[in-house]
Structure formats: structure tokens, C-alpha cells
Design an enzyme around this catalytic site. Structure first.
Site, PDB file in Angstrom:
ATOM      1  N   ARG A   1      44.998  38.466  30.458  1.00 10.95           N
ATOM      2  CA  ARG A   1      44.150  37.278  30.655  1.00 10.95           C
ATOM      3  C   ARG A   1      44.499  36.483  31.906  1.00 10.95           C
ATOM      4  NH1 ARG A   1      44.533  36.983  25.042  1.00 10.95           N
ATOM      5  NH2 ARG A   1      42.624  37.765  24.086  1.00 10.95           N
TER       6      ARG A   1
ATOM      7  N   LYS B   1      36.171  35.413  44.860  1.00 10.03           N
ATOM      8  CA  LYS B   1      35.402  36.419  44.111  1.00 10.03           C
ATOM      9  C   LYS B   1      36.239  37.680  44.018  1.00 10.03           C
ATOM     10  CE  LYS B   1      30.598  35.681  45.580  1.00 10.03           C
ATOM     11  NZ  LYS B   1      29.550  36.410  46.308  1.00 10.03           N
TER      12      LYS B   1
ATOM     13  N   GLU C   1      30.640  40.127  60.503  1.00  4.67           N
ATOM     14  CA  GLU C   1      30.674  38.988  59.574  1.00  4.67           C
ATOM     15  C   GLU C   1      30.952  37.681  60.328  1.00  4.67           C
ATOM     16  OE1 GLU C   1      29.671  39.323  56.533  1.00  4.67           O
ATOM     17  OE2 GLU C   1      29.849  41.490  56.289  1.00  4.67           O
TER      18      GLU C   1
ATOM     19  N   LYS D   1      33.285  29.626  56.338  1.00  2.00           N
ATOM     20  CA  LYS D   1      33.090  30.162  54.992  1.00  2.00           C
ATOM     21  C   LYS D   1      33.524  29.104  53.967  1.00  2.00           C
ATOM     22  CE  LYS D   1      33.447  33.815  51.693  1.00  2.00           C
ATOM     23  NZ  LYS D   1      33.628  35.175  51.316  1.00  2.00           N
TER      24      LYS D   1
ATOM     25  N   GLU E   1      27.924  30.197  43.657  1.00  6.78           N
ATOM     26  CA  GLU E   1      26.800  30.875  44.311  1.00  6.78           C
ATOM     27  C   GLU E   1      25.466  30.635  43.603  1.00  6.78           C
ATOM     28  OE1 GLU E   1      27.660  34.873  45.475  1.00  6.78           O
ATOM     29  OE2 GLU E   1      25.755  35.092  46.528  1.00  6.78           O
TER      30      GLU E   1
ATOM     31  N   ARG F   1      25.554  28.924  49.039  1.00  8.22           N
ATOM     32  CA  ARG F   1      26.429  30.061  49.352  1.00  8.22           C
ATOM     33  C   ARG F   1      25.603  31.312  49.695  1.00  8.22           C
ATOM     34  NH1 ARG F   1      32.023  31.442  46.094  1.00  8.22           N
ATOM     35  NH2 ARG F   1      32.583  33.287  47.255  1.00  8.22           N
TER      36      ARG F   1
ATOM     37  N   ASN G   1      24.405  35.641  52.700  1.00 10.98           N
ATOM     38  CA  ASN G   1      23.681  36.918  52.564  1.00 10.98           C
ATOM     39  C   ASN G   1      22.858  37.243  53.800  1.00 10.98           C
ATOM     40  OD1 ASN G   1      24.654  37.327  49.987  1.00 10.98           O
ATOM     41  ND2 ASN G   1      22.974  36.200  49.023  1.00 10.98           N
TER      42      ASN G   1
ATOM     43  N   HIS H   1      22.094  40.748  55.002  1.00  8.64           N
ATOM     44  CA  HIS H   1      22.466  41.673  53.933  1.00  8.64           C
ATOM     45  C   HIS H   1      21.266  42.195  53.143  1.00  8.64           C
ATOM     46  CE1 HIS H   1      26.413  40.266  55.016  1.00  8.64           C
ATOM     47  NE2 HIS H   1      26.997  41.077  54.155  1.00  8.64           N
TER      48      HIS H   1
ATOM     49  N   HIS I   1      21.682  45.874  53.279  1.00  3.67           N
ATOM     50  CA  HIS I   1      21.966  46.630  52.055  1.00  3.67           C
ATOM     51  C   HIS I   1      21.050  47.856  51.965  1.00  3.67           C
ATOM     52  CE1 HIS I   1      22.659  47.354  47.749  1.00  3.67           C
ATOM     53  NE2 HIS I   1      21.349  47.515  47.674  1.00  3.67           N
TER      54      HIS I   1
ATOM     55  N   HIS J   1      29.497  49.257  56.901  1.00  2.44           N
ATOM     56  CA  HIS J   1      28.889  48.052  56.335  1.00  2.44           C
ATOM     57  C   HIS J   1      28.557  47.038  57.448  1.00  2.44           C
ATOM     58  CE1 HIS J   1      28.125  44.813  53.531  1.00  2.44           C
ATOM     59  NE2 HIS J   1      28.999  44.066  54.187  1.00  2.44           N
TER      60      HIS J   1
HETATM   61  N1  LIG Z   1      35.105  39.106  47.544  1.00  4.28           N
HETATM   62  C1  LIG Z   1      34.314  38.784  48.559  1.00  4.28           C
HETATM   63  O1  LIG Z   1      33.863  37.643  48.677  1.00  4.28           O
HETATM   64  C2  LIG Z   1      33.982  39.833  49.577  1.00  4.28           C
HETATM   65  C3  LIG Z   1      33.338  39.472  50.784  1.00  4.28           C
HETATM   66  C4  LIG Z   1      33.097  40.467  51.720  1.00  4.28           C
HETATM   67  C5  LIG Z   1      33.466  41.776  51.464  1.00  4.28           C
HETATM   68  N2  LIG Z   1      34.066  42.091  50.289  1.00  4.28           N
HETATM   69  C6  LIG Z   1      34.466  43.466  49.986  1.00  4.28           C
HETATM   70  O2  LIG Z   1      35.416  43.879  50.963  1.00  4.28           O
HETATM   71  C7  LIG Z   1      35.360  45.283  51.092  1.00  4.28           C
HETATM   72  C8  LIG Z   1      35.317  45.619  52.550  1.00  4.28           C
HETATM   73  O3  LIG Z   1      36.511  45.157  53.140  1.00  4.28           O
HETATM   74  P1  LIG Z   1      37.224  45.968  54.318  1.00  4.28           P
HETATM   75  O4  LIG Z   1      36.239  46.184  55.399  1.00  4.28           O
HETATM   76  O5  LIG Z   1      38.497  45.286  54.624  1.00  4.28           O
HETATM   77  O6  LIG Z   1      37.441  47.394  53.622  1.00  4.28           O
HETATM   78  P2  LIG Z   1      38.763  48.232  53.231  1.00  4.28           P
HETATM   79  O7  LIG Z   1      39.672  47.442  52.398  1.00  4.28           O
HETATM   80  O8  LIG Z   1      38.257  49.512  52.686  1.00  4.28           O
HETATM   81  O9  LIG Z   1      39.481  48.445  54.628  1.00  4.28           O
HETATM   82  C9  LIG Z   1      38.865  49.218  55.627  1.00  4.28           C
HETATM   83  C10 LIG Z   1      39.817  50.322  56.101  1.00  4.28           C
HETATM   84  O10 LIG Z   1      40.856  49.751  56.889  1.00  4.28           O
HETATM   85  C11 LIG Z   1      42.125  50.177  56.378  1.00  4.28           C
HETATM   86  N3  LIG Z   1      43.062  49.115  56.723  1.00  4.28           N
HETATM   87  C12 LIG Z   1      43.062  47.839  56.263  1.00  4.28           C
HETATM   88  N4  LIG Z   1      43.981  47.131  56.910  1.00  4.28           N
HETATM   89  C13 LIG Z   1      44.606  47.969  57.783  1.00  4.28           C
HETATM   90  C14 LIG Z   1      45.627  47.808  58.746  1.00  4.28           C
HETATM   91  N5  LIG Z   1      46.167  46.613  59.008  1.00  4.28           N
HETATM   92  N6  LIG Z   1      46.015  48.908  59.442  1.00  4.28           N
HETATM   93  C15 LIG Z   1      45.425  50.108  59.252  1.00  4.28           C
HETATM   94  N7  LIG Z   1      44.426  50.316  58.383  1.00  4.28           N
HETATM   95  C16 LIG Z   1      44.028  49.252  57.641  1.00  4.28           C
HETATM   96  C17 LIG Z   1      41.881  50.419  54.908  1.00  4.28           C
HETATM   97  O11 LIG Z   1      42.851  51.270  54.357  1.00  4.28           O
HETATM   98  C18 LIG Z   1      40.503  51.067  54.951  1.00  4.28           C
HETATM   99  O12 LIG Z   1      40.615  52.415  55.315  1.00  4.28           O
HETATM  100  C19 LIG Z   1      34.135  45.752  50.326  1.00  4.28           C
HETATM  101  O13 LIG Z   1      34.540  46.294  49.107  1.00  4.28           O
HETATM  102  C20 LIG Z   1      33.349  44.471  50.108  1.00  4.28           C
HETATM  103  O14 LIG Z   1      32.554  44.513  48.932  1.00  4.28           O
HETATM  104  C21 LIG Z   1      34.336  41.152  49.351  1.00  4.28           C
END
Ligand SMILES: NC(=O)c1ccc[n+]([C@@H]2O[C@H](COP(=O)([O-])OP(=O)(O)OC[C@H]3O[C@@H](n4cnc5c(N)ncnc54)[C@H](O)[C@@H]3O)[C@@H](O)[C@H]2O)c1
Length: 357
Positions: free
Chosen positions: A114, A136, A178, A216, A226, A230, A234, A237, A241, A255
Site C-alpha cells: 500500500r 503520475k 517535450e 510543467k 488532470e 493540465r 497534450n 499528442h 499518438h 515518441h
Molecule cells: N508520468 C508522466 O507524467 C510521464 C510523462 C511523459 C512521459 N512518460 C513516460 O516516459 C516514458 C518515456 O521516457 P524516456 O524517453 O525516458 O524512455 P526510457 O525510460 O525508455 O529511456 C529511453 C532510453 O534511454 C536509455 N537511458 C536512459 N537514461 C540513460 C542514460 N543516462 N544513459 C544511457 N541510456 C539511458 C533507456 O535505457 C532507454 O533505452 C514513456 O513510458 C512515457 O509514457 C511519463
């Protein structure tokens, strides 16, 4: 540099100079679990352990890399391992990675027994300016992104720009998309600054990262669950998407790349409605298409993209919602798109790609 993000401290500093040591001290008598993926295990863990040698005692939980592993199957394995390690409610989870690790690790921490305390140490640009912020957590179910998740706050977020040294260039572009989105919807001056940047060193300064985090924060603070403002986040997106989903089973595009194309398409609709000026639109198209190359989008793809857009969870009833850009720095939520506008914008993207290639 420190910033208060809705009551959660966010610090931009090399880890060893941050207040993370003091926070770890609060948990000195408790177990710690570090969640990493294979890449951040290899590229980032040593830096964390060097800054805080006491973490050598922590359990390290290794996730497979990639969005497809942000899944319940992996969460289940992590929950099981936490039970094996006899992790208790007052122990601490440290999420060291990109958005995949912070989303999944946050979800694990929010749900195990929990709720355990956790901190985020984002290592990708995307996670530093977006994914780790806003409380989130989430995982994908089937192919629906972030279908299950919680709103749960970490204790703190530590942003060490040194981690970007090993981040692949393509991942820098994902974060940049972003950052440009934040600027376009919220801060025209920041857009003016970002559009002139042409290399990574100029982009990833503490000042720019801080500005993106502040933007942000300002949106999230005004609408934590949201329900309204917020949704500005999007922007790009709705089309993004649809485009990302279409390319998923073909030659996948990142992405951030899909969001950049989505921002062009959504700005185009605003321009056609005479809401965004021709000058502003031309500049946005020029800047984004120069940085993010246009992939060919055949007319035969339009129906498939539209169908993905119809299924987007951001929609309300039959409406396909999108963010209407009025000028760099000003936008409106809850606008709805007609299918004709979608077709025209996709045709425009497709012509841009033909002209570019
Ligand atoms: N919670 C939220 O509000 C929110 C907002 C935006 C995106 N997201 C989520 O975030 C994710 C995308 O994030 P991302 O682009 O960081 O993806 P990711 O975590 O998959 O990282 C991208 C790649 O970079 C590598 N990597 C990360 N840091 C590194 C470093 N310092 N050195 C070498 N390699 C490294 C990872 O292993 C991966 O291969 C998605 O799942 C998306 O849905 C969440």
C-alpha cells in the site's frame, strides 16, 4: 538549483552536491532498493554509488529495457522480488532511469504494501523535464499506454545533468520535443530561445532544464488530477499518438519525433482556422521540420491514423479533442477536431515530406 514542485523538492545539481545524502540519512536504518533498466544499470549506477557509497548495500532491481516492458508482467516480478527481499513499508525505493523506470518504479512503490516512499533520479532528458515530474505513475496494458496507474508523489526528485553524458543523441531529441511543447503552449520567450538552439550543450543547461520544470510545475499545480488545464500538455499528442501508433507496426518512429509531427499538424489546424497567424505557423513548421525529419506518410495511411486518433483515451465521447494553439506561449484546451481537418492536416504533412525528400 532547487524548486518546489507542488510540495515535492526538485533539485538540479550533481548528486554528491545535492541534499540527497541528508534524505538518505533519514532512511539509514531502512532497506533501499534501486530500480534500473539494463542501460541505466551500465551507464548510471556507478555514478550513484560513487556519490553515495552507502548504497552499495542496496538491492538492485534490473528491468529489461524498453516501453514494451512497462507492463504488469514486469511489475509482478518486481513485487515478487520485493517480497523475497523482505522489503517493508518504511523502506525506500530509488528509481534511477528514464521515464520507463520512473513510471514503473513509481507504480511499484505506490502499490507495494500500500505504498513505500520513493525518490526519482531521472537519467534521460525526457524524464528530467517531464516523466519524473507530476506524480503520475503507470504501466501499459495490451497496447494501451499508461492504462493503469496512480497519482503518487515521490519524496524528492534529483536531477543530475551528468547522466546525460551517456544518453544516446536520439533520446536528446525526444526530450527536446517535450521542451518545445512546454514552450509553445506556455512561454513564447522560451520558444524564441529554444528555436535558436542547435546543439546539445546549449540545450541542456541547468537554466533550460529549470525553465521546463517550472512550466510543467505551473500547469500541474493548477490542475493536479488532470481535469482541466493540465490537458495543455497534450499539445501535439492527438496527432502524435495516431502517427506513433501507425508507425509502430512499420518502421517505428520515436515518441518525441511523433509529437513534433503532431505539433506541426495541430498548429496547421489552428492556422487554417485563422487562430494562429500565418507567420507564427510558418516559423513553427520550419523549426520543427528542420530538427525532426519528415517521414513519408502515404495517403493510404490516413484512415489508419484517424482510427488510432478515434481510440485515443483523451477523447470525450465521439469528439476528438486537441489543444488549439493561438500563438507561441498561448493555447486553449478542449477544442475538437473534425475528420476533414484531420485529413487536411495529414495531407499537409504528407506534402511536406514529399517536398523534403
Ligand atoms: N508520468 C508522466 O507524467 C510521464 C510523462 C511523459 C512521459 N512518460 C513516460 O516516459 C516514458 C518515456 O521516457 P524516456 O524517453 O525516458 O524512455 P526510457 O525510460 O525508455 O529511456 C529511453 C532510453 O534511454 C536509455 N537511458 C536512459 N537514461 C540513460 C542514460 N543516462 N544513459 C544511457 N541510456 C539511458 C533507456 O535505457 C532507454 O533505452 C514513456 O513510458 C512515457 O509514457 C511519463
Amino acid at each position: 538549483m532547487k524548486i518546489d514542485f507542488n510540495g515535492i523538492p526538485v533539485e538540479i545539481a550533481p548528486l554528491e552536491n545535492s541534499s540527497m545524502g541528508a534524505l538518505l540519512n533519514e532512511y539509514r536504518d531502512h532497506r533501499k532498493v534501486i530500480i534500473v533498466d539494463e542501460n541505466t544499470h551500465d551507464a548510471c549506477l556507478e555514478r550513484l554509488l560513487y556519490a553515495f557509497p552507502e548504497l552499495q548495500q542496496a538491492e538492485v532491481m534490473l528491468l529489461p529495457v524498453g516501453e514494451e516492458n512497462k507492463s504488469l508482467e514486469i511489475v509482478y516480478q518486481v513485487w515478487s522480488a520485493l517480497l523475497d527481499y523482505r522489503i517493508q513499508r518504511n523502506d525506500l525505493i530509488l528509481n534511477l532511469g528514464g521515464g520507463m523506470v520512473t513510471d514503473l518504479g513509481g507504480f511499484v512503490a505506490a502499490t507495494f504494501k500500500r505504498g513505500l516512499d520513493f525518490i526519482h533520479i531521472p537519467t534521460s532528458l525526457m524524464a528530467m523535464v517531464d516523466a519524473a515530474l507530476g506524480s503520475k505513475t503507470g504501466i501499459n496494458v495490451n497496447e494501451v499506454k499508461n492504462a493503469v496507474g496512480t497519482f503518487t508523489a515521490p519524496r524528492a526528485i534529483y536531477v543530475d545533468l551528468g547522466f546525460l553524458e551517456t544518453l544516446p543523441a536520439q533520446e536528446i531529441f525526444n526530450g527536446l520535443a517535450e521542451m518545445m511543447k512546454h514552450a509553445l503552449i506556455l512561454d513564447g520567450n522560451y520558444w524564441d530561445l529554444l528555436k535558436g538552439i542547435r546543439n546539445e550543450a546549449e540545450l541542456t543547461t541547468p537554466e533550460n532544464i529549470l525553465r521546463s520544470i517550472e512550466l510543467k510545475r505551473d500547469v500541474v499545480t493548477s490542475d493536479p488530477q488532470e481535469t482541466g488545464r493540465r490537458k495543455l500538455l497534450n499539445f501535439g499528442h492527438t496527432f502524435g499518438h495516431g502517427i506513433e501508433s501507425y508507425f509502430l507496426s512499420r518502421k517505428a518512429i520515436d515518441h518525441g519525433h511523433a509529437v513534433a509531427l503532431g505539433m506541426i499538424a495541430e498548429a496547421y489546424v489552428a492556422f487554417k482556422r485563422n487562430v494562429l497567424s500565418p507567420k507564427d505557423y510558418a516559423e513553427i513548421e520550419w523549426v520543427l521540420s528542420d530538427i525532426f525529419p519528415m517521414p513519408p506518410i502515404p495517403e493510404a495511411a490516413f484512415e489508419a491514423i484517424l482510427s488510432h486518433m478515434r481510440n485515443d483515451k483523451k477523447n470525450a465521447g465521439d469528439r476528438i479533442n486537441f489543444v488549439l494553439l493561438k500563438a507561441p506561449g498561448t493555447a486553449e484546451i478542449n477544442a475538437s477536431l473534425t475528420e476533414q481537418e484531420i485529413g487536411e492536416a495529414l495531407l499537409h504533412l504528407s506534402l511536406l515530406a514529399k517536398n523534403a525528400n
